[in-house]
Design a protein around this motif. Structure first.
Motif, short mmCIF file in Angstrom:
data_model
loop_
_atom_site.label_atom_id
_atom_site.label_comp_id
_atom_site.label_asym_id
_atom_site.label_seq_id
_atom_site.Cartn_x
_atom_site.Cartn_y
_atom_site.Cartn_z
N ALA A 1 0.81 -1.22 0.00
CA ALA A 1 0.00 0.00 0.00
C ALA A 1 0.84 1.27 0.00
CB ALA A 1 -0.93 0.00 1.21
N ASN A 2 2.15 1.13 0.17
CA ASN A 2 3.04 2.29 0.19
C ASN A 2 3.03 2.98 -1.17
OD1 ASN A 2 5.40 3.99 0.16
ND2 ASN A 2 6.31 2.73 1.78
N GLU A 3 2.98 4.31 -1.16
CA GLU A 3 2.96 5.06 -2.43
C GLU A 3 4.19 4.76 -3.28
OE1 GLU A 3 3.28 9.28 -2.06
OE2 GLU A 3 4.87 9.19 -0.55
N ALA A 4 5.26 4.25 -2.67
CA ALA A 4 6.46 3.92 -3.44
C ALA A 4 6.17 2.90 -4.53
CB ALA A 4 7.53 3.36 -2.49
N TRP A 5 5.14 2.08 -4.33
CA TRP A 5 4.86 0.99 -5.26
C TRP A 5 3.67 1.28 -6.16
CZ3 TRP A 5 9.14 -1.42 -5.05
CH2 TRP A 5 9.83 -1.53 -3.83
N THR A 6 3.22 2.52 -6.20
CA THR A 6 2.11 2.87 -7.08
C THR A 6 2.47 2.59 -8.54
OG1 THR A 6 1.36 4.61 -5.56
CG2 THR A 6 0.59 4.73 -7.83
N ASN A 7 1.63 1.83 -9.20
CA ASN A 7 1.84 1.47 -10.61
C ASN A 7 3.21 0.85 -10.84
OD1 ASN A 7 0.72 1.34 -13.23
ND2 ASN A 7 1.93 3.09 -13.89
N SER A 8 3.68 0.08 -9.88
CA SER A 8 4.99 -0.55 -9.97
C SER A 8 4.95 -1.90 -9.27
CB SER A 8 6.06 0.34 -9.33
OG SER A 8 7.36 -0.18 -9.53
N ARG A 9 5.88 -2.76 -9.63
CA ARG A 9 5.93 -4.11 -9.08
C ARG A 9 6.27 -4.09 -7.60
NH1 ARG A 9 6.64 -2.01 -13.78
NH2 ARG A 9 8.82 -1.78 -13.24
N LYS A 10 5.48 -4.80 -6.81
CA LYS A 10 5.75 -4.89 -5.38
C LYS A 10 6.77 -6.00 -5.12
CE LYS A 10 1.79 -2.54 -5.65
NZ LYS A 10 1.34 -2.03 -6.97
N PRO A 11 7.72 -5.77 -4.21
CA PRO A 11 8.73 -6.81 -3.93
C PRO A 11 8.09 -8.08 -3.37
CG PRO A 11 9.37 -4.68 -3.01
CD PRO A 11 7.94 -4.55 -3.42
N LEU A 12 8.66 -9.20 -3.77
CA LEU A 12 8.19 -10.51 -3.33
C LEU A 12 9.22 -11.10 -2.37
CD1 LEU A 12 6.00 -12.77 -3.83
CD2 LEU A 12 7.62 -13.72 -5.50
N ALA A 13 8.80 -11.35 -1.14
CA ALA A 13 9.70 -11.92 -0.13
C ALA A 13 9.36 -13.38 0.09
CB ALA A 13 9.58 -11.15 1.18
N GLY A 14 10.41 -14.19 0.22
CA GLY A 14 10.21 -15.61 0.48
C GLY A 14 11.23 -16.13 1.47
N GLU A 15 10.85 -17.15 2.20
CA GLU A 15 11.72 -17.77 3.20
C GLU A 15 12.10 -19.17 2.70
OE1 GLU A 15 11.39 -18.95 7.91
OE2 GLU A 15 10.35 -17.13 7.20
N PHE A 16 13.39 -19.39 2.57
CA PHE A 16 13.91 -20.66 2.06
C PHE A 16 14.76 -21.34 3.12
CE2 PHE A 16 13.08 -18.07 -1.65
CZ PHE A 16 12.63 -18.95 -2.61
N ALA A 17 14.96 -22.66 2.96
CA ALA A 17 15.86 -23.41 3.82
C ALA A 17 16.83 -24.20 2.96
CB ALA A 17 15.08 -24.33 4.74
N PHE A 18 18.12 -24.09 3.30
CA PHE A 18 19.16 -24.81 2.57
C PHE A 18 20.11 -25.45 3.58
CE2 PHE A 18 23.48 -24.73 0.65
CZ PHE A 18 23.27 -25.61 -0.40
N ARG A 19 20.17 -26.77 3.58
CA ARG A 19 21.03 -27.51 4.50
C ARG A 19 20.80 -27.07 5.96
NH1 ARG A 19 25.34 -30.14 2.10
NH2 ARG A 19 26.73 -29.72 3.87
N GLY A 20 19.53 -26.87 6.29
CA GLY A 20 19.16 -26.53 7.65
C GLY A 20 19.28 -25.05 7.99
N LYS A 21 19.69 -24.21 7.05
CA LYS A 21 19.86 -22.77 7.29
C LYS A 21 18.77 -22.00 6.56
CE LYS A 21 23.74 -23.27 9.61
NZ LYS A 21 25.01 -22.79 9.05
#
Length: 610
Positions: free
Chosen positions: A444-464
């Motif tokens: 909802a931040n005006e920074a992302w008006t008519n622009s792609r919103k960042p996509l955050a994801g949580e991953f696990a690799f070798r237990g980290k």
């Protein structure tokens, strides 16, 4: 945003209309003056005779443009003055196919006009023209004026003067100093017959039958033949755009890659247009000598290394014929990274504007193509945007998406993420965790008006745990060009990117506040340089560091624009990765330097041990 081709067609149409409208006779023929071409051009960027009717301007035709919206011809005066600031050539705008030939000696009567390609709001320089002309052919088959040679000895190292602050930063009224500034040199040759010798190609042939060369053989050259853009103060003055006056239906424009050589002499009038500024419109075009450029292949990650990549696939939708090529790029050239952030994934019917936002067919077609190319069975995660809310090609609904190899990486799914729900950060058992995964940052931040919103994801690799944030910041559309009449040019688009960088930086700092040693990778099409204010804001307070700076300066680029190899795609890393057991970074050059590119961006790969 509209496609480059549609913008060009519209702009050329407007150009033709504007030239016609702006060439209304302001002075009656009874008060017309007989003048020379250099009198019309004057010693600044705008004619001292603008708006006046002139008569019997003498010259020899040096080039004829018979196609497109800006039809006409160039003449060069028979007698040069002794002022290096005044051009001896001028364009005669006819709107229809000219009835003259190269080598004709002519006299032209018409109105002196300053035409701004792209319109006044573009910030582009103007072109001095004679409009609504009356043309008399005096004789034919005349020798052409000797071409002025443009080379490393004649082009100054300084690019442009500072604009006049009293004129809003414009250089229009400044007397040209062609021995001091490259833009002044080119302006002093506007419309004249010029020539270059064998020159290095620094932007490949594009779909509009044009390429870029540099007349400066060693100017910020990289090992692959390009010219690197490494600072706002280093614009690489030797760059010139090359077009042909011969219609492509008659003689195909040569195909060239970066690092090739345009051999021999290329000669013709020096034009100025909105799609590149000063352009040698070749009457005689050199031949291409191949430099042997090959697409790069990065090394494979080791068993204990996590490989994370970013790749802008340029408006990929199910109707495209590039899926097998993109699959080969990911499998063969990127060596099947564990995680790939994709930018410009379009919805299931591409640019059709009917409310469709799902992209599962696009993603399934790509993952199937990767398997067919011998790659892993990637899984994917993304969030469909609100229809028409994220910019890009209307109806396409571009978004970022994660590919990940479940044989090596697991994705931590937490329900609740959608187009309008903001992802947050909590703490559990001393570790940071996302409230939703995948999730969008502050949509909802005006920074992302008519622009792609960042996509955050949580991953696990070798237990980290590794947090990955996929970005596609606002484009540079609307910025004034390096060749603008305003110096330094205004970069208006960075205002939004600065807000976006601040939003992402705040989110990363929220993660680090919960877990100071968290591994965070922020990557994607940042649409800005590694030395830009945008990057500095992303890196603020040490939260992130752009890993492209681990490369030698000559290797820092992912994009090629108007002869400048430059950084737009970046991977930024948190302190724990930068100071950990070591990382490696590779900008894998498979697209930007080639005429047969499948995307205009080169992918980037980071390898590290969480």
């Amino acid at each position: 945003m509209p496609s480059k081709s549609s913008v060009r067609i519209a702009a050329l149409t407007v150009a033709a209309v504007c030239s016609t409208v702006s060439s209304v006779v302001l002075t009656s023929p009874a008060h017309a003056d007989a003048v020379a071409v250099h009198d019309i051009q004057g010693s600044t960027r705008t004619s001292p005779l603008v708006g006046r009717q002139v008569t019997d301007v003498a010259g020899v035709v040096t080039g004829v443009r018979t196609y497109g919206s800006s039809r006409g011809f160039w003449i060069q005066g028979p007698s040069a003055d002794d002022d290096p600031a005044t051009s001896e050539g001028v364009f005669v705008f006819t709107s229809s196919t000219p009835k003259v030939a190269v080598g004709d000696a002519v006299t032209v009567s018409g109105t002196v006009t300053e035409f701004v390609p792209g319109g006044a709001s573009s910030g582009n320089q103007s072109v001095t023209e004679l409009t609504r002309p009356t043309v008399t052919v005096v004789s034919s088959g005349n020798a052409l004026p000797e071409a002025t040679v443009v080379n490393s000895r004649s082009v100054p190292a300084a690019y442009a003067p500072e604009g006049d602050t009293a004129a809003g930063g414009s250089v229009d009224g400044l007397t040209l100093r062609p021995k001091k500034y490259a833009l002044d040199l080119y302006e002093s040759l506007e419309g004249m017959n010029v020539a270059i010798g064998s020159s290095r190609v620094v932007t490949a042939t594009d779909a509009f039958s044009e390429l870029w060369v540099t007349v400066e053989p060693h100017e910020n050259r990289n090992r692959r033949g390009g010219t690197v853009y490494g600072a706002y103060s280093s614009q690489n003055p030797g760059r010139l755009q090359i077009q042909s006056l011969v219609p492509t239906a008659t003689e195909p424009f040569p195909t060239a890659n970066v690092g090739d050589t345009l051999k021999g002499t290329t000669e013709g009038p020096l034009d100025y247009n909105q799609f590149g500024g000063y352009t040698l419109t070749a009457r005689t075009l050199g031949t291409v000598e191949a430099g042997g450029l090959e697409r790069e292949t990065t090394r494979a990650q080791s068993r204990t290394e996590l490989a994370v990549a970013t790749y802008n696939v340029e408006n990929l939708d199910p109707t495209d014929g590039t899926f097998a090529d993109h699959a080969a790029a990911i499998v063969d050239h990127l060596q099947s990274p564990d995680i790939v952030s994709l930018e410009e994934i379009q919805d299931n019917n591409g640019a059709t504007n009917d409310g469709t936002v799902a992209a599962d067919q696009t993603m399934r077609k790509l993952t199937d193509a990767i398997i067919a190319a011998g790659g892993p069975a990637y899984a994917w995660r993304s969030i469909d945007p609100v229809d028409l809310a994220d910019g890009g090609e209307p109806g396409g609904n571009i978004r970022q998406a994660f590919l990940y190899n479940p044989a090596r990486v697991s994705f931590v799914d937490r329900a609740g993420g959608d187009a309008t729900t903001a992802v947050g950060v909590t703490k559990a058992h001393g570790k940071a965790r996302l409230t939703v995964s995948p999730g969008r940052i502050d949509p909802a931040n005006e920074a992302w008006t008519n622009s792609r919103k960042p996509l955050a994801g949580e991953f696990a690799f070798r237990g980290k745990t590794v947090f990955v944030i996929a970005n596609h910041f606002a484009s540079k559309g609307g910025d004034q060009a390096l060749h603008s009449r305003f110096q330094p040019p205004v970069r208006s688009s960075e205002t939004q990117r600065h807000l976006q960088a601040g939003s992402v930086n705040a989110f990363v700092k929220d993660i680090l506040a919960k877990q100071h040693n968290a591994d965070v990778v922020t990557l994607g099409d940042i649409n800005d340089f590694e030395f830009s204010g945008t990057t500095k804001l992303l890196e603020a307070d040490g939260a992130l560091w752009s890993a492209v700076r681990s490369l030698p300066e000559s290797e820092r680029y992912s994009y090629d624009y108007q002869g400048n190899s430059q950084v737009l795609d970046q991977i930024l890393i948190s302190p724990s990765i930068r100071r950990g057991t070591g990382f490696s970074y590779d900008s894998v050059h498979i697209n930007a330097e080639f005429s047969d590119q499948i995307s205009d961006h080169d992918p980037q790969v980071l390898r590290f041990r969480p």
